[in-house]
Design a protein around this motif. Structure first.
Motif, PDB file in Angstrom:
ATOM      1  N   THR A  87       0.830  -1.210   0.000  1.00  0.00           N
ATOM      2  CA  THR A  87       0.000   0.000   0.000  1.00  0.00           C
ATOM      3  C   THR A  87       0.860   1.254   0.000  1.00  0.00           C
ATOM      4  N   THR A 106       2.573   1.647  -3.406  1.00  0.00           N
ATOM      5  CA  THR A 106       1.589   2.054  -4.414  1.00  0.00           C
ATOM      6  C   THR A 106       1.233   3.533  -4.260  1.00  0.00           C
ATOM      7  N   LEU A 107       1.006   3.970  -3.025  1.00  0.00           N
ATOM      8  CA  LEU A 107       0.700   5.386  -2.796  1.00  0.00           C
ATOM      9  C   LEU A 107       1.867   6.283  -3.214  1.00  0.00           C
ATOM     10  N   SER A 159       1.616   9.075  -6.180  1.00  0.00           N
ATOM     11  CA  SER A 159       1.926  10.491  -5.932  1.00  0.00           C
ATOM     12  C   SER A 159       3.123  10.948  -6.754  1.00  0.00           C
TER      13      SER A 159
END
Length: 98
Positions: free
Chosen positions: A77, A80-81, A85
């Motif tokens: 997670t 991926t974030l 961004s």
């Protein structure tokens, strides 16, 4: 809710000498291997029967497989974030320069 209560219990403690042992001690705490015992009062925290399930559940060994699954999900997670961004920042910089 308390998991138990403080109570006085009787335990068989090793006797330092044979003269410390009386007939009640010999009846309740028989000698084993030449070692005599005497009754001793001790304060102890005694668990309530209704809290046994809770105590058993928290006394289980650590589950490394489940922990690895949670860690993998959290790591994926975060990566991926960060990638989303970073890509969004690249698009914003491209639009700003054009």
């Amino acid at each position: 809710m308390a998991a138990g209560s403080v109570q006085l219990v009787l335990v068989c403690a090793p006797a330092l000498s044979a003269d410390q042992v009386n007939t009640v001690d010999q009846q309740v705490c028989p000698a084993v291997g030449g070692q005599s015992f005497h009754l001793q009062q001790q304060q102890a925290y005694v668990l309530a029967p209704e809290s046994a399930g809770y105590m058993d559940s928290i006394a289980q060994p650590f589950d490394y497989t489940a922990a690895a699954g949670f860690w993998g999900l959290a790591f994926t997670t975060i990566i991926t974030l960060w990638l989303v961004s970073h890509g969004s920042g690249a698009i914003v910089n491209f639009l700003r320069r054009s």
